[in-house]
Design an enzyme around this catalytic site. Structure first.
Site, short mmCIF file in Angstrom:
data_model
loop_
_atom_site.label_atom_id
_atom_site.label_comp_id
_atom_site.label_asym_id
_atom_site.label_seq_id
_atom_site.Cartn_x
_atom_site.Cartn_y
_atom_site.Cartn_z
N LYS A 169 0.84 -1.18 0.00
CA LYS A 169 0.00 0.00 0.00
C LYS A 169 0.89 1.25 0.00
CE LYS A 169 -1.49 1.60 4.19
NZ LYS A 169 -0.47 2.04 5.12
N ASP A 198 -2.09 -6.21 2.74
CA ASP A 198 -2.67 -5.45 3.85
C ASP A 198 -2.23 -6.22 5.08
OD1 ASP A 198 -4.37 -4.66 6.00
OD2 ASP A 198 -5.68 -3.72 4.53
N HIS A 199 -1.19 -5.71 5.74
CA HIS A 199 -0.56 -6.56 6.77
C HIS A 199 -1.50 -6.85 7.95
CE1 HIS A 199 0.34 -2.80 8.84
NE2 HIS A 199 0.63 -3.50 9.92
N ASP A 256 -4.39 6.07 5.31
CA ASP A 256 -3.31 5.23 5.85
C ASP A 256 -3.85 4.00 6.61
OD1 ASP A 256 -0.48 4.90 6.41
OD2 ASP A 256 -0.94 5.41 8.49
N HIS A 261 -6.92 -1.10 6.43
CA HIS A 261 -6.84 -2.00 7.58
C HIS A 261 -8.18 -2.13 8.33
CE1 HIS A 261 -2.69 -1.83 6.69
NE2 HIS A 261 -2.36 -0.81 7.44
C1 BG6 Z 1 0.78 0.99 8.40
C2 BG6 Z 1 0.63 2.48 8.40
O1 BG6 Z 1 0.07 0.43 7.32
O2 BG6 Z 1 0.28 0.46 9.61
C3 BG6 Z 1 1.36 3.08 9.58
O3 BG6 Z 1 1.16 3.03 7.20
C4 BG6 Z 1 0.89 2.43 10.86
O4 BG6 Z 1 1.16 4.49 9.66
C5 BG6 Z 1 0.97 0.92 10.75
O5 BG6 Z 1 1.72 2.89 11.92
C6 BG6 Z 1 0.36 0.25 11.97
O6 BG6 Z 1 0.64 -1.10 11.91
P1 BG6 Z 1 0.76 -1.97 13.24
O7 BG6 Z 1 0.97 -3.36 12.74
O8 BG6 Z 1 1.91 -1.42 14.02
O9 BG6 Z 1 -0.53 -1.80 13.96
#
Ligand code: BG6
Length: 510
Positions: A169, A198-199, A256, A261
């Site tokens: 993304k 989309d992690h 973002d 997410h």
């Molecule tokens: C990312 C965003 O996709 O997800 C970041 O670009 C954010 O801004 C991050 O901090 C949050 O991921 P996680 O896994 O730390 O909750």
């Protein structure tokens, strides 16, 4: 679509490894590669998930030898591997498969060198022409890299082998650019070669949403408008923009976090049961429910969405600057670092049940969760004193930290009289299973090697997400500072967000 590995199925317990392959990382010297990708590959190697001969080629503009790349990656793995630093033997075996190829992102000569390098690796390490191209670069480079892959013939697979592409993304900046990007990808790759990351989807606890809902009989009968009052989905972060001010200025909390997410979380909680665990069966259901979300009329955005921006405040015992004082951020920026949105789903299961989504940076606590609040019991038998105030049942799926499930119940206080208190039944991943949860990127990289796209975002979902948030983004873009609410860093966001919740509902203080 090959869907050969899926831990939701019993046969997944039989350990297998993917076909031998090479992953090419564009942007190998970047932050994501060092913090996430290479440590994830190392952890997979350490746990013997990677195929024999597995290789990685870093591709970037600056000249670097294989040895220098290996040294950089050793430092990255030592610092960021969630399973601890490598031993000498582990590193020697992993590092033997790391290579570097120098070239410009739109330079045909660079891609010819890459092609030759991949052919040598195939011959020497038995990787059989199977390739993953991982685009870990700024969005502006995605088009040129794809074009060059197409022109050099690298986008096509040799007979009997496979070629896949992973795209990070943001997929576009708005609906229009997302469509253009998806169309661009589609001219060079077939959709089943494309893996959009989309992690959040690959977090252990997020995968558990589907298991919890569909491998237990007790939830489904009450999982609807008759029993559920509303749902709150939260992703709160303590960190600010962490040196990514330049990127974040063109993004903000909706682009973002929310459009991708949080919407994925909503889809998993709200979707109908899929007919199978096939990648497309699950993604069909997710898209179907996302499409049933009622569009927000442009002239009613203020009643459905609230945006905020953090000012200076105290976080973790230290004073931190406001967003407008961060590096790379305009002193008059109206970019939102907090967004809260109320959504409704127009289908038989959810009509009238609000879904409240919120995400913000520089909040009080790092916490991501889905809270399903049930309706109050129809008749209150037990109202003896003020303190006996009966709270409705609440099921909280905790995504991070303290991964697990909590169910709030009313219970009788010990004693001769009847007095009520809320108690929690808890399931914690850490205590129940006592093993390290694999990192989202480990799971995603491995799934891509297996050709399992379940956890990756399909083109239609990306575009549905954008279509949903466009009225909000357009309205805010046209409003200047008018509906931007400031909140102090280290708090739960702007008070204005409380007004999104009607009928006595309140945001959870986590
Ligand atoms: C990312 C965003 O996709 O997800 C970041 O670009 C954010 O801004 C991050 O901090 C949050 O991921 P996680 O896994 O730390 O909750």
């Amino acid at each position: 679509m090959a869907n050969t590995w899926n831990p939701l199925r019993e046969e997944a317990r039989v350990e297998r490894t993917p076909d031998p392959c090479t992953i090419v990382i564009f942007g190998a010297s970047g932050d994501l590669a060092k913090r996430k990708l290479v440590p994830a590959l190392f952890n997979l190697a350490r746990e013997r998930w990677l195929p024999g001969g597995f290789s990685m080629v870093g591709y970037a503009r600056s000249p670097l030898s294989d040895e220098a790349l290996r040294a950089q990656m050793f430092d990255a793995v030592t610092e960021f591997s969630s399973s601890g630093p490598p031993t000498g033997a582990e590193w020697a075996s992993f590092a033997a498969g790391l290579f570097y190829c120098q070239g410009g992102y739109d330079d045909p000569a660079g891609y010819e060198r890459l092609k030759a390098r991949l052919a040598t690796i195939d011959a020497e390490r038995g990787t059989g022409g199977n390739r993953i191209f991982y685009l870990s670069t700024p969005p502006s480079l995605i088009g040129p890299i794809m074009d060059a892959l197409g022109a050099s013939g690298l986008a096509r697979s040799a007979p009997g082998s496979w070629t896949r592409i992973i795209i990070e993304k943001p997929i576009g900046y708005d609906l229009q650019t997302a469509r253009e990007l998806n169309a661009h990808v589609g001219r060079i790759f077939d959709e089943d070669q494309v893996y959009r990351i989309d992690h959040y989807r690959a977090k252990e606890t997020v995968q558990n949403i589907v298991v919890m809902r569909f491998a237990n009989g007790i939830f489904e009968p009450v999982w609807n408008r008759r029993y559920i009052d509303h749902v709150q989905i939260t992703a709160a972060e303590v960190v600010g923009v962490e040196g990514r001010g330049g990127y974040y200025e063109g993004s903000g909390a909706v682009r973002d976090m929310l459009q991708n997410h949080l919407l994925q979380l909503l889809a998993l909680v709200a979707m109908e049961p899929p007919t199978s665990l096939d990648a497309n069966a699950i993604r069909d259901e997710a898209v179907k429910v996302a499409r049933a979300i009622r569009p927000i009329p442009r002239d009613a955005v203020d009643a459905h969405a609230v945006r905020g921006q953090y000012t200076a405040g105290w976080v973790g015992g230290k004073i931190v600057p406001g967003y407008r004082e961060e590096e790379g951020v305009s002193p008059t920026s109206t970019t939102e670092t907090y967004a809260a949105v109320k959504l409704e789903i127009d289908n038989w299961r959810w009509a009238g049940v609000p879904f409240y989504l919120r995400s913000g940076k520089r909040m009080t606590k790092r916490a991501a969760e889905i809270a399903v609040q049930f309706r109050q019991v129809p008749m209150r038998l037990f109202t003896t004193t003020e303190a006996d105030l009966q709270e409705p049942n609440l099921l909280v799926m905790k995504i991070q930290p303290d991964e697990g499930l909590t169910l709030r119940l009313a219970a009788k206080l010990p004693g001769h009289a009847i007095h009520l208190r809320s108690v929690n039944m808890e399931f914690r991943y850490g205590t129940s299973f006592g093993v390290r949860s694999s990192e989202a990127y480990e799971r995603l990289l491995l799934d891509c090697m297996f050709g399992d796209a379940t956890l990756f975002t399909r083109r239609d979902m990306v575009e549905t997400g954008w279509a949903l948030v466009m009225p909000i983004l357009d309205h805010w873009a046209a409003s200047g500072e008018r509906n931007l609410h400031f909140y102090e860093a280290g708090t739960w966001g702007p008070e204005a967000a409380d007004q999104l919740l009607e009928e006595g509902r309140t945001w959870r203080r986590l």
